[in-house]
Design a protein around this motif. Sequence first.
Motif, PDB file in Angstrom:
ATOM      1  N   PHE A   4       0.811  -1.220   0.000  1.00  0.00           N
ATOM      2  CA  PHE A   4       0.000   0.000   0.000  1.00  0.00           C
ATOM      3  C   PHE A   4       0.850   1.280   0.000  1.00  0.00           C
ATOM      4  O   PHE A   4       0.357   2.345   0.365  1.00  0.00           O
ATOM      5  CB  PHE A   4      -0.929  -0.011   1.215  1.00  0.00           C
ATOM      6  CG  PHE A   4      -1.849  -1.200   1.261  1.00  0.00           C
ATOM      7  CD1 PHE A   4      -2.951  -1.276   0.434  1.00  0.00           C
ATOM      8  CD2 PHE A   4      -1.576  -2.262   2.110  1.00  0.00           C
ATOM      9  CE1 PHE A   4      -3.799  -2.382   0.470  1.00  0.00           C
ATOM     10  CE2 PHE A   4      -2.408  -3.375   2.144  1.00  0.00           C
ATOM     11  CZ  PHE A   4      -3.519  -3.435   1.330  1.00  0.00           C
ATOM     12  N   LYS A   5       2.091   1.170  -0.419  1.00  0.00           N
ATOM     13  CA  LYS A   5       2.982   2.325  -0.384  1.00  0.00           C
ATOM     14  C   LYS A   5       2.494   3.453  -1.287  1.00  0.00           C
ATOM     15  O   LYS A   5       2.514   4.632  -0.898  1.00  0.00           O
ATOM     16  CB  LYS A   5       4.398   1.913  -0.797  1.00  0.00           C
ATOM     17  CG  LYS A   5       5.373   3.084  -0.822  1.00  0.00           C
ATOM     18  CD  LYS A   5       6.769   2.650  -1.243  1.00  0.00           C
ATOM     19  CE  LYS A   5       7.711   3.854  -1.282  1.00  0.00           C
ATOM     20  NZ  LYS A   5       9.074   3.466  -1.707  1.00  0.00           N
ATOM     21  N   ASP A   6       2.045   3.126  -2.495  1.00  0.00           N
ATOM     22  CA  ASP A   6       1.692   4.155  -3.477  1.00  0.00           C
ATOM     23  C   ASP A   6       0.560   5.074  -2.993  1.00  0.00           C
ATOM     24  O   ASP A   6       0.563   6.274  -3.285  1.00  0.00           O
ATOM     25  CB  ASP A   6       1.297   3.499  -4.807  1.00  0.00           C
ATOM     26  CG  ASP A   6       2.472   2.817  -5.482  1.00  0.00           C
ATOM     27  OD1 ASP A   6       3.618   3.142  -5.124  1.00  0.00           O
ATOM     28  OD2 ASP A   6       2.236   1.941  -6.342  1.00  0.00           O
ATOM     29  N   GLY A   7      -0.380   4.539  -2.285  1.00  0.00           N
ATOM     30  CA  GLY A   7      -1.521   5.364  -1.864  1.00  0.00           C
ATOM     31  C   GLY A   7      -1.417   5.913  -0.464  1.00  0.00           C
ATOM     32  O   GLY A   7      -2.327   6.625   0.004  1.00  0.00           O
ATOM     33  N   LEU A   8      -0.321   5.600   0.225  1.00  0.00           N
ATOM     34  CA  LEU A   8      -0.212   5.972   1.638  1.00  0.00           C
ATOM     35  C   LEU A   8      -0.233   7.481   1.847  1.00  0.00           C
ATOM     36  O   LEU A   8      -1.020   8.007   2.654  1.00  0.00           O
ATOM     37  CB  LEU A   8       1.063   5.380   2.239  1.00  0.00           C
ATOM     38  CG  LEU A   8       1.351   5.779   3.698  1.00  0.00           C
ATOM     39  CD1 LEU A   8       0.270   5.266   4.630  1.00  0.00           C
ATOM     40  CD2 LEU A   8       2.725   5.264   4.132  1.00  0.00           C
ATOM     41  N   ILE A   9       0.627   8.205   1.122  1.00  0.00           N
ATOM     42  CA  ILE A   9       0.746   9.642   1.340  1.00  0.00           C
ATOM     43  C   ILE A   9      -0.565  10.360   1.024  1.00  0.00           C
ATOM     44  O   ILE A   9      -1.036  11.214   1.784  1.00  0.00           O
ATOM     45  CB  ILE A   9       1.903  10.212   0.489  1.00  0.00           C
ATOM     46  CG1 ILE A   9       3.243   9.619   0.953  1.00  0.00           C
ATOM     47  CG2 ILE A   9       1.921  11.734   0.572  1.00  0.00           C
ATOM     48  CD1 ILE A   9       4.431  10.069   0.125  1.00  0.00           C
ATOM     49  N   GLY A  10      -1.175   9.987  -0.097  1.00  0.00           N
ATOM     50  CA  GLY A  10      -2.449  10.615  -0.461  1.00  0.00           C
ATOM     51  C   GLY A  10      -3.546  10.316   0.550  1.00  0.00           C
ATOM     52  O   GLY A  10      -4.359  11.190   0.881  1.00  0.00           O
ATOM     53  N   PHE A  11      -3.566   9.094   1.043  1.00  0.00           N
ATOM     54  CA  PHE A  11      -4.557   8.694   2.041  1.00  0.00           C
ATOM     55  C   PHE A  11      -4.374   9.510   3.312  1.00  0.00           C
ATOM     56  O   PHE A  11      -5.337  10.019   3.900  1.00  0.00           O
ATOM     57  CB  PHE A  11      -4.402   7.197   2.315  1.00  0.00           C
ATOM     58  CG  PHE A  11      -5.484   6.611   3.170  1.00  0.00           C
ATOM     59  CD1 PHE A  11      -6.678   7.280   3.415  1.00  0.00           C
ATOM     60  CD2 PHE A  11      -5.309   5.356   3.752  1.00  0.00           C
ATOM     61  CE1 PHE A  11      -7.677   6.719   4.207  1.00  0.00           C
ATOM     62  CE2 PHE A  11      -6.297   4.795   4.548  1.00  0.00           C
ATOM     63  CZ  PHE A  11      -7.475   5.478   4.779  1.00  0.00           C
ATOM     64  N   ARG A  12      -3.124   9.665   3.729  1.00  0.00           N
ATOM     65  CA  ARG A  12      -2.847  10.430   4.953  1.00  0.00           C
ATOM     66  C   ARG A  12      -3.215  11.906   4.770  1.00  0.00           C
ATOM     67  O   ARG A  12      -3.817  12.520   5.655  1.00  0.00           O
ATOM     68  CB  ARG A  12      -1.377  10.299   5.328  1.00  0.00           C
ATOM     69  CG  ARG A  12      -1.043  10.957   6.674  1.00  0.00           C
ATOM     70  CD  ARG A  12       0.452  11.035   6.922  1.00  0.00           C
ATOM     71  NE  ARG A  12       1.061   9.719   6.907  1.00  0.00           N
ATOM     72  CZ  ARG A  12       2.127   9.407   6.185  1.00  0.00           C
ATOM     73  NH1 ARG A  12       2.663  10.301   5.367  1.00  0.00           N
ATOM     74  NH2 ARG A  12       2.640   8.190   6.235  1.00  0.00           N
ATOM     75  N   GLN A  13      -2.842  12.482   3.617  1.00  0.00           N
ATOM     76  CA  GLN A  13      -3.163  13.884   3.362  1.00  0.00           C
ATOM     77  C   GLN A  13      -4.671  14.106   3.328  1.00  0.00           C
ATOM     78  O   GLN A  13      -5.178  15.101   3.871  1.00  0.00           O
ATOM     79  CB  GLN A  13      -2.531  14.327   2.038  1.00  0.00           C
ATOM     80  CG  GLN A  13      -1.023  14.476   2.094  1.00  0.00           C
ATOM     81  CD  GLN A  13      -0.438  14.880   0.753  1.00  0.00           C
ATOM     82  OE1 GLN A  13      -1.080  14.760  -0.299  1.00  0.00           O
ATOM     83  NE2 GLN A  13       0.805  15.359   0.767  1.00  0.00           N
ATOM     84  N   SER A  25      -6.974  12.356   4.863  1.00  0.00           N
ATOM     85  CA  SER A  25      -7.493  12.246   6.236  1.00  0.00           C
ATOM     86  C   SER A  25      -7.230  13.524   7.007  1.00  0.00           C
ATOM     87  O   SER A  25      -8.124  14.047   7.711  1.00  0.00           O
ATOM     88  CB  SER A  25      -6.840  11.057   6.946  1.00  0.00           C
ATOM     89  OG  SER A  25      -7.096   9.848   6.273  1.00  0.00           O
ATOM     90  N   GLU A  26      -6.008  14.040   6.875  1.00  0.00           N
ATOM     91  CA  GLU A  26      -5.651  15.256   7.610  1.00  0.00           C
ATOM     92  C   GLU A  26      -6.465  16.455   7.132  1.00  0.00           C
ATOM     93  O   GLU A  26      -6.990  17.241   7.938  1.00  0.00           O
ATOM     94  CB  GLU A  26      -4.163  15.540   7.454  1.00  0.00           C
ATOM     95  CG  GLU A  26      -3.710  16.786   8.197  1.00  0.00           C
ATOM     96  CD  GLU A  26      -2.243  17.097   7.980  1.00  0.00           C
ATOM     97  OE1 GLU A  26      -1.726  18.019   8.635  1.00  0.00           O
ATOM     98  OE2 GLU A  26      -1.603  16.406   7.144  1.00  0.00           O
ATOM     99  N   GLU A  27      -6.564  16.626   5.816  1.00  0.00           N
ATOM    100  CA  GLU A  27      -7.264  17.791   5.268  1.00  0.00           C
ATOM    101  C   GLU A  27      -8.745  17.792   5.628  1.00  0.00           C
ATOM    102  O   GLU A  27      -9.304  18.827   6.010  1.00  0.00           O
ATOM    103  CB  GLU A  27      -7.090  17.826   3.747  1.00  0.00           C
ATOM    104  CG  GLU A  27      -5.667  18.165   3.311  1.00  0.00           C
ATOM    105  CD  GLU A  27      -5.468  18.006   1.815  1.00  0.00           C
ATOM    106  OE1 GLU A  27      -6.449  17.622   1.134  1.00  0.00           O
ATOM    107  OE2 GLU A  27      -4.350  18.257   1.330  1.00  0.00           O
TER     108      GLU A  27
END
Length: 282
Positions: free
Chosen positions: A120-129, A131-133
Motif C-alpha cells: 500500500f505504499k503508493d496510496g499511503l501519502i495521499g490517504f494520509r493527506q 485524512s488530515e485535510e
Amino acid sequence: MYDNIGIKKQAIFLLIFLLIVVFAVSYKQPPPEKSDSTPEITVEQQEGRYADALELAKQGQWESCYNKINIEKIKKPIDKLYYLSSYALAQMNYAKGTEEGYRMAWYALKRIPDSYEWEFKDGLIGFRQSSEEIYESMKAAREAKEAQEKAAKAAVEAEKRKPPIVISDVWMTRNSIGIPEIHVVVTNQKERPVNAFTFDVEAYDGYDRQLSEFGFGDYVKGCIYQNSTLNQGESSPGSSYWTLNGFKNGRKFKVRIRDCHFIDGGTWTADSQNDSATEVSF
C-alpha cells in the motif's frame, strides 16, 4: 502413680502433635504471582497472520483484516503486521465520515513510514493527506460554529442583562433662588412599556466632597417619574426636572437609575451589573 504421669505426658504430646498437623494442613500458601499470560507468537505465525490479513485487505474487508491481525495480543509484532494493522484501522475510521474518524485515521497513518516498501505504499501519502485535510476542515467548521453559537448565547445573555431603561440625557439648571434643578431624560430599551421609574442623585461640592441634604440629611436624593408611559424606543420629556432642595452648594451630581415599573405590573431593579452612574457638573 508414675505410670499415670507418663500417660498424661504422652496424651499432651499427642495433642500438641495433632494441633501442629491441623495447623499445617489448614495453612494456605500465598497465591503465586501472576505472570503475563499473553502467549508468545513466533515470527512464522505472524507471517501467516499477515498473509491471511493481506488477502482480506485486498478485498476491502478492513474490519476482518484488523481483527485477524489482533495486534493487541502480540508482544513484539513484526513491522509488516504492525503497519497493516494501522492501515486497516485507518480505513475503518475513515469510513465513519466523522471528524473524530478522520482524526483517528490520520493518526494511525502517521505510524507508517513513507519509505516503507509494501503493498500500500503508493496510496499511503495521499490517504494520509486526505485524512488530515478533511479532519482539519471539519474541525475548523465545528470551531467556527461553536464560536457563532457562543457569540449568539453571549448576545442573548447581554440582552437579558441590559436594563430596560437608560439615562439618555441629563443637564443642570438653577431656579430663581439658586437651587439646582436636574433634568433627566430616560429611554425605554425593551418591549415592555414603562409607566414609572425612580433614580437617585448624589451631590458633591467643588472639592469633590459628598454633600448631605441641608448639611445634616440624606446623602442621596430620590426622584420619581410617573407622568407618562414609555414604549420601546420612547424617552421621557426633557421638560421634566427635579428641584434638589438642600443641595444648593452642589457643583457635580451623579445620577443612577434605581428601578422602573412596567405597565403590566412587573418591576425591574438595578444591580451592580447595571449600575452606570451619569455625571453632570455646572
